[in-house]
Design an enzyme around this catalytic site. Sequence first.
Site, PDB file in Angstrom:
ATOM      1  N   GLY A 170      -1.629   4.659  -9.487  1.00  0.00           N
ATOM      2  CA  GLY A 170      -2.836   5.458  -9.697  1.00  0.00           C
ATOM      3  C   GLY A 170      -3.213   6.407  -8.573  1.00  0.00           C
ATOM      4  O   GLY A 170      -4.259   7.061  -8.645  1.00  0.00           O
ATOM      5  N   GLN A 171      -2.365   6.508  -7.539  1.00  0.00           N
ATOM      6  CA  GLN A 171      -2.728   7.415  -6.450  1.00  0.00           C
ATOM      7  C   GLN A 171      -2.815   8.855  -6.937  1.00  0.00           C
ATOM      8  O   GLN A 171      -2.079   9.267  -7.819  1.00  0.00           O
ATOM      9  CB  GLN A 171      -1.694   7.317  -5.332  1.00  0.00           C
ATOM     10  CG  GLN A 171      -1.737   5.994  -4.601  1.00  0.00           C
ATOM     11  CD  GLN A 171      -0.449   5.747  -3.854  1.00  0.00           C
ATOM     12  OE1 GLN A 171      -0.098   6.498  -2.969  1.00  0.00           O
ATOM     13  NE2 GLN A 171       0.260   4.713  -4.245  1.00  0.00           N
ATOM     14  N   ARG A 172      -3.710   9.596  -6.304  1.00  0.00           N
ATOM     15  CA  ARG A 172      -4.010  10.939  -6.793  1.00  0.00           C
ATOM     16  C   ARG A 172      -2.764  11.793  -6.981  1.00  0.00           C
ATOM     17  O   ARG A 172      -2.588  12.453  -8.000  1.00  0.00           O
ATOM     18  CB  ARG A 172      -4.995  11.637  -5.841  1.00  0.00           C
ATOM     19  CG  ARG A 172      -5.432  13.011  -6.324  1.00  0.00           C
ATOM     20  CD  ARG A 172      -6.400  13.662  -5.355  1.00  0.00           C
ATOM     21  NE  ARG A 172      -7.726  13.063  -5.407  1.00  0.00           N
ATOM     22  CZ  ARG A 172      -8.661  13.386  -6.308  1.00  0.00           C
ATOM     23  NH1 ARG A 172      -8.388  14.277  -7.243  1.00  0.00           N
ATOM     24  NH2 ARG A 172      -9.840  12.819  -6.291  1.00  0.00           N
ATOM     25  N   LYS A 173      -1.851  11.756  -5.991  1.00  0.00           N
ATOM     26  CA  LYS A 173      -0.696  12.661  -6.063  1.00  0.00           C
ATOM     27  C   LYS A 173       0.257  12.305  -7.198  1.00  0.00           C
ATOM     28  O   LYS A 173       1.069  13.137  -7.610  1.00  0.00           O
ATOM     29  CB  LYS A 173       0.050  12.714  -4.722  1.00  0.00           C
ATOM     30  CG  LYS A 173       0.736  11.426  -4.378  1.00  0.00           C
ATOM     31  CD  LYS A 173       1.752  11.565  -3.232  1.00  0.00           C
ATOM     32  CE  LYS A 173       2.444  10.222  -3.073  1.00  0.00           C
ATOM     33  NZ  LYS A 173       3.382  10.052  -2.062  1.00  0.00           N
ATOM     34  N   ILE A 174       0.189  11.074  -7.688  1.00  0.00           N
ATOM     35  CA  ILE A 174       1.105  10.762  -8.794  1.00  0.00           C
ATOM     36  C   ILE A 174       0.398  10.688 -10.150  1.00  0.00           C
ATOM     37  O   ILE A 174       1.043  10.458 -11.171  1.00  0.00           O
ATOM     38  CB  ILE A 174       1.950   9.484  -8.527  1.00  0.00           C
ATOM     39  CG1 ILE A 174       1.076   8.272  -8.241  1.00  0.00           C
ATOM     40  CG2 ILE A 174       2.906   9.702  -7.380  1.00  0.00           C
ATOM     41  CD1 ILE A 174       1.910   6.998  -8.018  1.00  0.00           C
TER      42      ILE A 174
END
Lengths: 415, 182
Positions: B70-74
């Site tokens: 769920g990290q922003r970049k992914i």
Amino acid sequence: MRLKRFLLRYFPPGIILEYEKGGELKTKAIDLLELSPTTDVDLVVEEIQKAEPLITASRTQQVKQLILRLQEKIGQQDSRQFYLFKVLRAHILPLTNVAFNKSGSSFITGSYDRTCKVWDTASGEELHTLEGHRNVVYAIQFNNPYGDKIATGSFDKTCKLWSAETGKCYHTFRGHTAEIVCLAFNPQSTLIATGSMDTTAKLWDIQSGEEALTLSGHAAEIISLSFNTTGDRLITGSFDHTVSVWEIPSGRRIHTLIGHRGEISSAQFNWDCSLIATASMDKSCKLWDSLNGKCVATLTGHEDEVLDVTFDSTGQLVATASADGTARVYSASSRKCLAKLEGHEGEISKICFNAQGNRILTASSDKTSRLWNPHTGECLQVLKGHTDEIFSCAFNYEGNTIITGSKDNTCRIWR
Amino acid sequence: MGLLSILRKLKSAPDQEVRILLLGLDNAGKTTLLKQLASEDISHITPTQGFNIKSVQSQGFKLNVWDIGGQRKIRPYWRNYFENTDVLIYVIDSADRKRFEETGQELAELLDEEKLSGVPVLIFANKQDLLTAAPASEIAEGLNLHTIRDRVWQIQSCSALTGEGVQDGMNWVCKNVNAKKK
């Protein structure tokens, strides 16, 4: 007909004749697949001379020298230990497949991050990022032996053709209605074949960028395909439990290999195109006569699904990888199990030989790759370092470099 | 698992199999929830850099659960996984009030996705074991869940850590996938 010169092919061993016929330059290959360091050279020369009118008496000495050179190469022992040369934090999401070009000077990695990257093997530097797909880049290949083009097949249902040198996209092939999960260039590098979850395979013309053919007939997803050495046959393996043999370029289906009782995981030709090996979820591997499409052997022994199968470059050995955590090596002629490769602590999803045929490489969910002696079954080395399962692995042609692609988002170079 | 097993799980699932997509911001507790579902050890969980897939049996169904980082970049890559989704489970860290707006926005975008249109959505108001956790009713209101009219939805408070509420949520999933699959 006039013989111009000889070319040597180390793996599989052979002599290529370059000759002139009607003003045109042509080549033909004399395969020496069974050559070993102990083979009687004079006998081989004699046989070649009998069978091949281009080899006149005056040429025999030269041919003998070439065969001796091949024998020397085949006999070379290599006890190399591999070490981790580089970790490429290549992608921001898991890798899918990896592949070398013929010379091994560069390799490619596909990823869930929708890109394919081109790498320089010697330095580990990134040469190009092939961007444009809108979903996972799954199937990737160089057009070996040329190596100037790359094809990528994606979950976005398209296949793209790229320049390996500049990274420029030549064509986007559209037409599949589901994920593309396998692809291959024909050996002449004039066609690309793609296999899809939409149950069809398609052939695409590299020059024009147009669809050349659709191969329909499977009742479920196609997950494996490969051309034979000459490029006049294509095999497709499907989740419908069968493998189809197609005539190229007509697209006529000439055989359906029926007999497995589970999904097919992989289907491969041997070098001389006489045999087809198929691996299945039914825990077995089968060998088929490619001329008549009849099953000639069922290789049993695995206790769980067989996930991959491969021939060595001469076609004498067949290696299988299984979800039972073991790999096996069988003789293609006697169909006997020669060795059982035991040691992995998770399923083995990929298996390959080096071109020399004296090493096997396996990739496993236990986060390691392992090197094996195919004849004794001995594990020679455990390649440790990945922090998640390994999806793909490959040897370069020289057999002195290994690449592994993992779910941990990295690619590692070992040499 | 291997690439081939991933391909097998990619197929549109047969009747008794359900494809569940587990999404939410980083640190919402998706992987803990997945492991809780599979009855696995949850003491050492690190941020998911890619995805995890597990199959669990529940009420006669085989649930193939895809837990996506769920990290922003992914997050832009979430759409890699939309195809053939039967149920969407969206996980929220109920104690991280600072990010309610962000998580609401991501959820709204998911509900707008064509490939997820009509797909039942279960929202887990996770981390109810923390004292500072907002109750499910407050989250439902803050996220305007009552405006969702194009699909069935449910909000369920839970603690992936203790397991409380998780089974109730999965019962809802099985009940509602049933309706859709028939």
